[in-house]
Write a protein that holds these residues in place. Structure first.
Motif, mmCIF file in Angstrom:
data_model
loop_
_atom_site.group_PDB
_atom_site.id
_atom_site.type_symbol
_atom_site.label_atom_id
_atom_site.label_comp_id
_atom_site.label_asym_id
_atom_site.label_seq_id
_atom_site.Cartn_x
_atom_site.Cartn_y
_atom_site.Cartn_z
ATOM 1 N N LEU A 41 0.840 -1.206 0.000
ATOM 2 C CA LEU A 41 0.000 0.000 0.000
ATOM 3 C C LEU A 41 0.876 1.258 0.000
ATOM 4 O O LEU A 41 0.691 2.164 -0.823
ATOM 5 C CB LEU A 41 -0.916 0.007 1.232
ATOM 6 N N VAL A 42 1.856 1.279 0.930
ATOM 7 C CA VAL A 42 2.724 2.465 1.039
ATOM 8 C C VAL A 42 3.488 2.669 -0.274
ATOM 9 O O VAL A 42 3.560 3.783 -0.816
ATOM 10 C CB VAL A 42 3.705 2.304 2.231
ATOM 11 N N GLY A 43 4.011 1.561 -0.812
ATOM 12 C CA GLY A 43 4.778 1.634 -2.065
ATOM 13 C C GLY A 43 3.912 2.137 -3.212
ATOM 14 O O GLY A 43 4.350 2.965 -4.017
ATOM 15 N N SER A 44 2.658 1.654 -3.275
ATOM 16 C CA SER A 44 1.769 2.088 -4.367
ATOM 17 C C SER A 44 1.476 3.576 -4.238
ATOM 18 O O SER A 44 1.432 4.300 -5.239
ATOM 19 C CB SER A 44 0.434 1.340 -4.322
ATOM 20 N N PHE A 45 1.300 4.028 -2.995
ATOM 21 C CA PHE A 45 1.013 5.451 -2.797
ATOM 22 C C PHE A 45 2.209 6.302 -3.246
ATOM 23 O O PHE A 45 2.052 7.298 -3.953
ATOM 24 C CB PHE A 45 0.670 5.713 -1.322
ATOM 25 N N ILE A 46 3.413 5.863 -2.851
ATOM 26 C CA ILE A 46 4.617 6.619 -3.246
ATOM 27 C C ILE A 46 4.732 6.623 -4.775
ATOM 28 O O ILE A 46 5.018 7.652 -5.393
ATOM 29 C CB ILE A 46 5.884 6.009 -2.596
ATOM 30 N N ALA A 47 4.449 5.456 -5.383
ATOM 31 C CA ALA A 47 4.544 5.362 -6.848
ATOM 32 C C ALA A 47 3.538 6.309 -7.506
ATOM 33 O O ALA A 47 3.850 6.962 -8.509
ATOM 34 C CB ALA A 47 4.296 3.928 -7.289
ATOM 35 N N LEU A 48 2.349 6.415 -6.903
ATOM 36 C CA LEU A 48 1.317 7.294 -7.470
ATOM 37 C C LEU A 48 1.761 8.758 -7.404
ATOM 38 O O LEU A 48 1.649 9.506 -8.382
ATOM 39 C CB LEU A 48 0.021 7.095 -6.673
ATOM 40 N N VAL A 49 2.299 9.145 -6.230
ATOM 41 C CA VAL A 49 2.759 10.538 -6.078
ATOM 42 C C VAL A 49 3.893 10.810 -7.068
ATOM 43 O O VAL A 49 3.931 11.851 -7.736
ATOM 44 C CB VAL A 49 3.223 10.812 -4.623
ATOM 45 N N ALA A 50 4.806 9.816 -7.193
ATOM 46 C CA ALA A 50 5.935 9.984 -8.120
ATOM 47 C C ALA A 50 5.415 10.098 -9.552
ATOM 48 O O ALA A 50 5.899 10.927 -10.329
ATOM 49 C CB ALA A 50 6.889 8.805 -7.991
ATOM 50 N N LEU A 51 4.399 9.290 -9.871
ATOM 51 C CA LEU A 51 3.839 9.330 -11.233
ATOM 52 C C LEU A 51 3.266 10.717 -11.526
ATOM 53 O O LEU A 51 3.550 11.319 -12.565
ATOM 54 C CB LEU A 51 2.752 8.256 -11.357
ATOM 55 N N PHE A 52 2.476 11.249 -10.571
ATOM 56 C CA PHE A 52 1.910 12.596 -10.750
ATOM 57 C C PHE A 52 3.027 13.612 -10.946
ATOM 58 O O PHE A 52 2.941 14.491 -11.791
ATOM 59 C CB PHE A 52 1.071 13.002 -9.534
ATOM 60 N N HIS A 53 4.080 13.458 -10.128
ATOM 61 C CA HIS A 53 5.181 14.415 -10.196
ATOM 62 C C HIS A 53 5.836 14.381 -11.582
ATOM 63 O O HIS A 53 6.054 15.418 -12.204
ATOM 64 C CB HIS A 53 6.199 14.098 -9.105
ATOM 65 N N TRP A 54 6.106 13.162 -12.066
ATOM 66 C CA TRP A 54 6.831 13.069 -13.337
ATOM 67 C C TRP A 54 5.949 13.436 -14.519
ATOM 68 O O TRP A 54 6.414 14.055 -15.476
ATOM 69 C CB TRP A 54 7.462 11.673 -13.494
ATOM 70 N N VAL A 55 4.638 13.081 -14.433
ATOM 71 C CA VAL A 55 3.729 13.484 -15.517
ATOM 72 C C VAL A 55 3.662 15.007 -15.556
ATOM 73 O O VAL A 55 3.753 15.628 -16.620
ATOM 74 C CB VAL A 55 2.317 12.863 -15.312
ATOM 75 N N SER A 56 3.560 15.613 -14.372
ATOM 76 C CA SER A 56 3.478 17.077 -14.343
ATOM 77 C C SER A 56 4.800 17.697 -14.806
ATOM 78 O O SER A 56 4.810 18.728 -15.480
ATOM 79 C CB SER A 56 3.046 17.526 -12.949
#
Ligand SMILES: Cc1cc2nc3c(=O)[nH]c(=O)nc-3n(C[C@H](O)[C@H](O)[C@H](O)COP(=O)(O)OP(=O)(O)OC[C@H]3O[C@@H](n4cnc5c(N)ncnc54)[C@H](O)[C@@H]3O)c2cc1C
Length: 613
Positions: A41-56
């Motif tokens: 769960l924690v890893g998926s959340f970090i991955a999601l935040v990272a994804l938003f960051h890199w897409v942005s």
């Protein structure tokens, strides 16, 4: 019942024994698997935040490429000079709906806050994250705790599991507390902002560890108490409890050095005790990475200090060139300037830790300060326009590190005393740290600061001017709002600000507002020297206004939003009160989804704080 054994001999056991074996197997298996699930769960959340960051990040880079050509920017400047207001569509547009939703999310997540006491503010994103983390950890701890006999909330199910889930989180807690951390790089969130999550995760796991320790203390036999691993675990828990106590905000704020050294010692005891204890149950693999993460951070920090200050360590005769000059600009502000160490490069608004053996009371004392100057390669020729290239006077601090330091009670007070001696001082620099906002895509950049928070906005202002001049930023208007108590404080930045104003290209619409908040005669009762020269030199610029009283952010930011089309960013660095006022001003209706769908600006707020500690 017959249970096959590895030796192929069949052993007959009673139903009670096999039920007990099944019970044990179930709780052991859950104690082992559930921490992994928490990590998914924690890893998926970090991955999601990272994804938003890199897409942005990618979207920002693409958008930079489709930037307005310089000719159009100049035409805009002419319109502004002629008094024309930018025209904005007022019709509802479905195409702007995604942007409107992003703005709604920003307002709800980051500008709606929960006020705790007079000085503690949490935004809804932080509140949500805290609640989600607590719910996740405690749910995984207490689900499926019915034993094979039907007993609900069986202590033997959740007591050990609490220990293993909490232990599994320590690599995360450790990473979040380091200055050089991989999470910062992949999510783009500065280490000082991640520090809130470091404290939050540490406190939640602390409670969970006490759930484990409390349950064990109430059920353990005296033989178990005598075991070395039990004692190691208990010693670790005591150290962790002391650590949690000294890290409470009032203690941290009043006695930072006490907090710092106690934190260091208690973490060491906790990790060693915790490792011995966890290793007994084959969970040492959660604890030893903490040592590696911590050591890596230290190695990087020491390497940086050695590289950037190598002249000192090599006892080079040139080392005196690194010595800093310290000036007492006013009773509450020290300016520290030093030559940029070779290889040291930074982005506007980044922080450096200063270690000053002659001023510090302890050898490892390091204090973070924002670099108020900007970094530019020596000899680089700034460009005014594509057709006409001309050398513009370098802004003060172009090739040196400048810090504006607010005089507080400890290190900074001693620094102010040293400044009175009018001598140069040895400084070791560690940095740069922090991720600063990318403002290149913003049509309007509003910079708000109070007191020494100006070190952040001054560097950002100079950098924005520089980047517009070089064609790297599409900014068309920059507004600089600075609140100070006393007019004499204008002297802190008058030269640097004046140089940046002189260097501003004509297509950039600049507005500087200095608000003097004290009543005539002063409010502190202390005599203050008014400095007419710095005031005169600043108000010589038509774009500078010096006004009395506090800025009304509701009015100022609303006006900016109404006259901006495109993207507007507001970057704040100052007291909690200033940050609060800006958050409130940028809620609805100034920044509402309805206004965005009708062509209103896309508003971003960045809040920088000097007080994470
Ligand atoms: C990212 C960042 C950037 C900063 N930039 C600036 C700046 O440009 N100009 C400026 O004047 N101040 C800045 N500060 C604040 C500055 O670091 C502290 O005011 C300074 O360290 C206080 O030292 P002191 O011993 O005199 O403080 P004290 O009087 O002992 O304490 C005053 C406050 O500073 C905090 N503090 C003390 N030591 C530290 C430390 N080593 N690290 C973090 N906080 C500490 C205390 O918790 C307390 O809240 C910044 C802080 C951070 C976190």
């Amino acid at each position: 019942m017959t249970v096959p054994t590895p030796g192929a001999m069949a052993v007959t056991t009673s139903p009670q024994a096999s039920a007990a074996a099944l019970d044990k197997a179930l709780r052991s298996q859950r104690s082992e698997v559930y921490p992994h699930q928490v990590w998914y769960l924690v890893g998926s959340f970090i991955a999601l935040v990272a994804l938003f960051h890199w897409v942005s990040w990618v979207a920002t880079q693409l958008s930079k490429k489709s930037r307005l050509p310089r000719g159009r920017a100049t035409a805009h400047a002419q319109d502004v000079e002629a008094g024309a207001q930018p025209t904005k569509p007022t019709q509802f547009s479905v195409r702007r709906l995604p942007l409107a939703l992003v703005n709604l999310y920003r307002v709800v997540a980051f500008r709606c806050t929960l006020q705790i006491g007079s000085s503690y503010t949490l935004n809804l994103a932080e509140v949500f994250l805290t609640c989600a983390y607590i719910v996740a950890l405690f749910t995984w701890n207490f689900i499926n705790t019915t034993d094979v006999y039907g007993g609900k909330l069986d202590i033997s199910y959740w007591a050990n599991r609490a220990g293993s889930i909490a232990t599994s989180q320590f690599p995360l807690v450790t990473v979040l507390g380091t200055k050089n951390n991989v999470l910062s790089y992949i999510t783009g969130i500065s280490y000082d902002k991640l520090n809130y999550i470091h404290r939050m995760t540490a406190r939640v796991t602390f409670v969970l560890l006490w759930v484990h320790a409390g349950a064990k203390l109430s059920t353990a036999t005296s033989a178990e108490f005598g075991e070395w691993w039990a004692r190691a675990g208990l010693a670790g828990m005591i150290a962790f409890s002391v650590l949690i106590l000294v890290s409470l905000r009032p203690i941290r704020a009043r006695a930072y050095e006490l907090f710092f050294f106690t934190h260091f010692m208690m973490v060491l005891i906790f990790l060693i005790g915790g490792w011995y204890h966890a290793n007994q149950f084959q969970m040492g693999y959660y604890m030893w990475p903490c040592f590696v993460i911590w050591a890596l951070d230290r190695v990087i920090r020491v390497a940086r200090v050695l590289i950037f200050n190598h002249l000192y360590f090599l006892f080079s005769p040139k080392s005196s060139s690194l010595d800093a000059s310290i000036e007492l600009l006013s009773p509450e502000c020290v300016r520290l300037r030093m030559e940029r160490p070779s290889h040291f490069r930074w982005r506007a608004g980044q922080t450096a830790y200063l270690i000053m053996p002659g001023v510090s009371s302890t050898p490892f004392e390091a204090h973070p300060f924002t670099i108020a100057s900007i970094c530019d390669a020596p000899g680089k020729t700034p460009i005014v326009s594509d057709s006409e290239k001309q050398v513009v006077k370098h802004t003060e601090g172009w090739n040196e590190l400048v810090f504006l330091i607010n005089v507080r009670g400890g290190f900074t007070k001693r620094l102010a005393e040293a400044a009175n001696l009018d001598q140069k001082a040895k400084v070791l620099v560690d940095g740069p740290y922090g991720f600063t906002p990318d403002l290149d895509n913003d049509d309007t950049v509003v910079l708000v600061s109070g007191g020494s928070g100006v070190s952040f906005t001054l560097a950002t202002f100079s950098d924005t001017v520089n980047r517009v001049r070089d064609g790297r930023s599409k900014c068309r208007r920059v507004v600089f709002i600075w609140s100070i108590r006393d007019p004499s404080q204008m002297e802190w930045i008058s030269t640097a600000l004046g140089d940046a104003l002189e260097a501003a290209p004509p297509e950039l619409d600049v507005s500087v507002m200095v608000h003097i908040t004290s009543r005539p005669g002063g409010t502190s009762g202390r005599p203050r020297s008014v400095s007419p020269m710095s005031m005169i030199s600043m108000i010589e610029f038509p774009s500078v206004q010096v006004v009395g009283g506090r800025p009304d952010f509701q009015v100022l930011l609303k006006e900016e939003a109404e006259t901006t089309s495109g993207r507007m960013s507001v970057t704040v660095c100052g007291s909690q009160a200033i940050a609060r006022a800006c958050r409130a001003a940028l809620k609805f209706p100034t920044s509402s989804p309805a206004s965005v769908t009708k062509g209103g600006p896309d508003v971003v707020l960045h809040v920088e704080s000097f007080g994470y500690a």
